[in-house]
Write a protein that holds these residues in place. Structure first.
Motif, PDB file in Angstrom:
ATOM      1  N   VAL A 120       0.815  -1.214   0.000  1.00  0.00           N
ATOM      2  CA  VAL A 120       0.000   0.000   0.000  1.00  0.00           C
ATOM      3  C   VAL A 120       0.851   1.267   0.000  1.00  0.00           C
ATOM      4  N   GLU A 122       2.756   2.853  -2.295  1.00  0.00           N
ATOM      5  CA  GLU A 122       2.571   3.786  -3.398  1.00  0.00           C
ATOM      6  C   GLU A 122       1.174   4.395  -3.402  1.00  0.00           C
ATOM      7  N   ARG A 123       0.171   3.587  -3.039  1.00  0.00           N
ATOM      8  CA  ARG A 123      -1.180   4.152  -2.949  1.00  0.00           C
ATOM      9  C   ARG A 123      -1.242   5.169  -1.816  1.00  0.00           C
ATOM     10  N   GLY A 126       0.330   8.328  -2.933  1.00  0.00           N
ATOM     11  CA  GLY A 126      -0.562   9.058  -3.824  1.00  0.00           C
ATOM     12  C   GLY A 126      -1.665   9.789  -3.082  1.00  0.00           C
ATOM     13  N   ILE A 127      -2.268   9.112  -2.091  1.00  0.00           N
ATOM     14  CA  ILE A 127      -3.309   9.742  -1.274  1.00  0.00           C
ATOM     15  C   ILE A 127      -2.754  10.977  -0.577  1.00  0.00           C
ATOM     16  N   VAL A 156      -5.816   5.540   4.230  1.00  0.00           N
ATOM     17  CA  VAL A 156      -4.892   4.417   4.050  1.00  0.00           C
ATOM     18  C   VAL A 156      -5.430   3.175   4.755  1.00  0.00           C
ATOM     19  N   GLU A 159      -8.185   1.707   2.792  1.00  0.00           N
ATOM     20  CA  GLU A 159      -7.637   0.987   1.633  1.00  0.00           C
ATOM     21  C   GLU A 159      -7.228  -0.420   2.053  1.00  0.00           C
ATOM     22  N   ASP A 213      -7.648  -7.655   0.874  1.00  0.00           N
ATOM     23  CA  ASP A 213      -7.896  -6.644   1.899  1.00  0.00           C
ATOM     24  C   ASP A 213      -8.348  -7.323   3.180  1.00  0.00           C
TER      25      ASP A 213
END
Length: 404
Positions: A120, A122-123, A126-127, A156, A159, A213
């Motif tokens: 997670v 990179e996500r 980005g957030i 996060v 996610e 998840d």
């Protein structure tokens, strides 16, 4: 029982914790208890009787990792506790003891390993970038808590949990109410029930899922009969509420940096020192106003000449353990070169925070991004005017006004 221990020579019962602490000041009453000794008898605001408070580093690790001390008995008794709204739920994963505690955590362990958290990164980056972009577009001044520190960890966590974006506002509201007491015990309990009902529906809809998840992993585990629905929901609630702790700790972290200009400028110019600085700030920050769930002695145990009787409630203080001078030389100083740094900011033993690795990742991303992208950031008000939360178990600024 504790009443029997009072017949012997023991430290005087001390009222604790301090109320209404501001900023990052270490609790003066706790500091005094630490000077008196590593094991003290205290009176907490709610629940029956009194409790032992353990503050020394080695002793905190012992109580949290020794099978002679258990958490589960708190569900059957109103043991001394830090706030009236802390009412344990029967079967709550955070209050189970091994092996019952380990079984549900094992179902989601893959999501919280180094590899799982890296998935997670990179996500999350980005957030965070999107949130900082929005703050910069709006221009100064800004409330850093509202603009970045609060929405980032919940996004996060959602996610990782597999929570739809449309539901994040509700979860944020419930989490805040669960962890605060000014609104009264009834409000907190209703928020906790609402969160339990939400995750019961979400996990129940994912019993055939093959996704990675957390709620899908839990739903699949329920479907295979590895955990009960109640255990899965309890763990989901525990993991979700952890995002508020990241908001509060990062709020304290940036308050600390913004009120120590030399430290802030050093980290801006020495990015290689930021990971160690994050660990040192996690050690130094006084995360809690009080303590979490108590342990119960299952048999008589002697610590430093004090006999803790079977059935006695025992609390540990991680902030106190993180200031133990036997482990951390000059513990009240922030030393970003401190190594090793075996702090207990995420707990110890079977109940070590499963989201600790994720929380550290989020803290490192926040420090890197905000120091690099908002180089002129400073407090928009005098330090004493920054409002800090009142009546909460976790300490942190209510708002963090900044400009640049």
């Amino acid at each position: 029982m504790i009443e029997e221990t009072l017949e012997r020579s023991v430290p005087a019962v001390r009222d604790w914790p301090s109320a209404g602490l501001d900023g990052t000041d270490f609790d003066p009453a706790l500091a005094e208890l630490m000077r008196e000794g590593p094991v003290t008898l205290v009176g907490l605001p709610d629940g029956e009787g009194r409790a032992w408070l353990v503050t020394g580093y080695d002793d905190v690790r012992l109580v949290t990792d020794d099978p002679r001390f258990a958490r589960a008995p708190v569900m059957a008794r109103q043991l001394a506790r830090p706030a009236p709204h802390f009412v344990p739920e029967l079967g709550a994963v955070g209050l189970l003891d091994p092996p019952d505690h380990i079984r549900p955590r094992r179902t989601v362990a893959a999501a919280f390993t180094a590899r799982g958290v890296e998935r997670v990164r990179e996500r999350a980056r980005g957030i965070l970038g999107e949130l900082v972009d929005a703050m910069l577009r709006a221009g100064p001044p800004a409330d850093l808590t509202e603009a970045v520190l609060s929405p980032f960890p919940i996004a996060v966590t959602c996610e990782l949990m597999g929570v739809p974006a449309a539901d994040r506002h509700s979860l944020r509201t419930w989490t805040r109410l669960v962890l605060s007491s000014p609104q009264g015990a009834g409000v907190s309990e209703r928020a906790e029930r609402a969160m339990h009902a939400y995750f019961a529906d979400l996990i129940g809809s994912r019993e055939d899922s093959t996704d990675e998840d957390v709620t899908s992993l839990l739903g699949a585990a329920v479907g295979r009969g590895e955990v009960t629905s109640e255990e899965a929901v309890g763990l989901a609630v525990l993991l979700q509420t952890g995002c508020e702790a990241v908001t509060d700790s990062s709020g304290q972290m940036f308050y600390t940096l913004l009120t120590r200009r030399e430290l802030l400028e050093r980290l801006r110019s020495e990015p290689e020192n930021r990971p160690r600085a994050v660990d040192e700030l996690l050690r130094w920050i006084p995360h809690r106003n009080a303590v979490g769930p108590s342990h119960t002695a299952l048999e008589d145990v002697e610590l430093h000449g004090v006999r803790i009787r079977a059935g006695d409630a025992v609390h540990v203080s991680y902030p106190a353990a993180n200031r133990d001078p036997e482990v951390f030389p000059h513990p009240d100083e922030i030393d970003v070169s401190r190594s090793p740094n075996p702090h207990l900011a995420f707990g110890f033993g079977p109940h070590y925070c499963p989201g600790g690795m994720l929380a550290r990742l989020e803290s490192e991303l926040l420090v890197d991004t905000l120091l690099d992208r908002v180089p002129g950031m400073r407090l928009a008000v005098p330090p004493g005017d920054v409002p800090f939360k009142k009546g909460t178990l976790i300490r942190g600024p209510e708002a963090l006004p900044v400009t640049w």
